[in-house]
Design a protein around this motif. Structure first.
Motif, PDB file in Angstrom:
ATOM      1  N   ILE A   1       0.862  -1.189   0.000  1.00 61.32           N
ATOM      2  CA  ILE A   1       0.000   0.000   0.000  1.00 61.32           C
ATOM      3  C   ILE A   1       0.890   1.227   0.000  1.00 61.32           C
ATOM      4  O   ILE A   1       1.744   1.388   0.870  1.00 61.32           O
ATOM      5  CB  ILE A   1      -0.934   0.021   1.229  1.00 61.32           C
ATOM      6  N   SER A   2       0.675   2.068  -1.000  1.00 64.22           N
ATOM      7  CA  SER A   2       1.439   3.305  -1.130  1.00 64.22           C
ATOM      8  C   SER A   2       0.501   4.479  -0.889  1.00 64.22           C
ATOM      9  O   SER A   2      -0.597   4.531  -1.444  1.00 64.22           O
ATOM     10  CB  SER A   2       2.043   3.402  -2.536  1.00 64.22           C
ATOM     11  N   ARG A   3       0.947   5.398  -0.052  1.00 67.93           N
ATOM     12  CA  ARG A   3       0.128   6.570   0.267  1.00 67.93           C
ATOM     13  C   ARG A   3       0.878   7.832  -0.114  1.00 67.93           C
ATOM     14  O   ARG A   3       2.031   8.012   0.246  1.00 67.93           O
ATOM     15  CB  ARG A   3      -0.193   6.592   1.756  1.00 67.93           C
ATOM     16  N   GLN A   4       0.190   8.680  -0.851  1.00 72.21           N
ATOM     17  CA  GLN A   4       0.701   9.996  -1.184  1.00 72.21           C
ATOM     18  C   GLN A   4      -0.383  10.989  -0.810  1.00 72.21           C
ATOM     19  O   GLN A   4      -1.537  10.606  -0.606  1.00 72.21           O
ATOM     20  CB  GLN A   4       1.019  10.091  -2.673  1.00 72.21           C
TER      21      GLN A   4
ATOM     22  N   SER B   1      -4.019   7.117  -2.706  1.00 69.55           N
ATOM     23  CA  SER B   1      -3.400   5.879  -2.242  1.00 69.55           C
ATOM     24  C   SER B   1      -3.586   4.801  -3.302  1.00 69.55           C
ATOM     25  O   SER B   1      -4.541   4.836  -4.077  1.00 69.55           O
ATOM     26  CB  SER B   1      -3.997   5.425  -0.907  1.00 69.55           C
TER      27      SER B   1
ATOM     28  N   ARG C   1      -3.063   0.368  -3.911  1.00 71.70           N
ATOM     29  CA  ARG C   1      -2.917  -0.938  -3.268  1.00 71.70           C
ATOM     30  C   ARG C   1      -2.608  -1.940  -4.370  1.00 71.70           C
ATOM     31  O   ARG C   1      -3.343  -2.022  -5.347  1.00 71.70           O
ATOM     32  CB  ARG C   1      -4.216  -1.312  -2.564  1.00 71.70           C
TER      33      ARG C   1
ATOM     34  N   ASP D   1       4.222   4.024   3.565  1.00 76.30           N
ATOM     35  CA  ASP D   1       3.829   2.882   2.752  1.00 76.30           C
ATOM     36  C   ASP D   1       3.942   1.639   3.619  1.00 76.30           C
ATOM     37  O   ASP D   1       4.732   1.591   4.562  1.00 76.30           O
ATOM     38  CB  ASP D   1       4.754   2.741   1.543  1.00 76.30           C
TER      39      ASP D   1
END
Length: 117
Positions: free
Chosen positions: A33-36, A40, A42, A104
């Protein structure tokens, strides 16, 4: 595990190789999971065959929705190594914004607990 980590490259490669073995032999999936800021994504990987050469890749972007494809083991390996070795500054530079408040993450979880498209 939160990403980026302070693990050396060899340690990340070993983690990914162990993950691929578990995906092949157990009913589990790997989730990155990448969060900006304001966004986001997945990415889920699940074995698509009994020998671990093909994997189902499910990618979710909260702006674009789900996309599914089948990818070879080498692609999964390379993608996971890249994702797990990114630095915080690279993530911030790539998004063109300050780093997100949440890091992340990478987890291996039972297939029944994965989100479905």
């Amino acid at each position: 595990m939160t990403v980026p980590t302070d693990r050396n490259h060899a340690s990340v490669v070993a983690l990914v190789e162990c993950t691929l073995v578990e995906l092949t032999h157990e009913a589990v999936g790997a989730v990155f999971i990448s969060r900006q800021v304001g966004r986001s994504t997945r990415t889920q990987y699940v074995a698509a065959d009994d020998v671990g050469e093909e994997f189902q890749k499910r990618h979710f972007d909260d702006r674009l929705g789900w996309h599914e494809t089948t990818v070879p083991r080498r692609t999964v390996r390379d993608e996971l190594i890249t994702q797990l070795t990114r630095s915080a500054s690279t993530t911030a530079e790539r998004s063109g914004e300050e780093a997100a408040s949440e890091p992340d993450t990478f987890v291996v979880t039972p297939v029944r607990e994965l989100q479905n498209p």
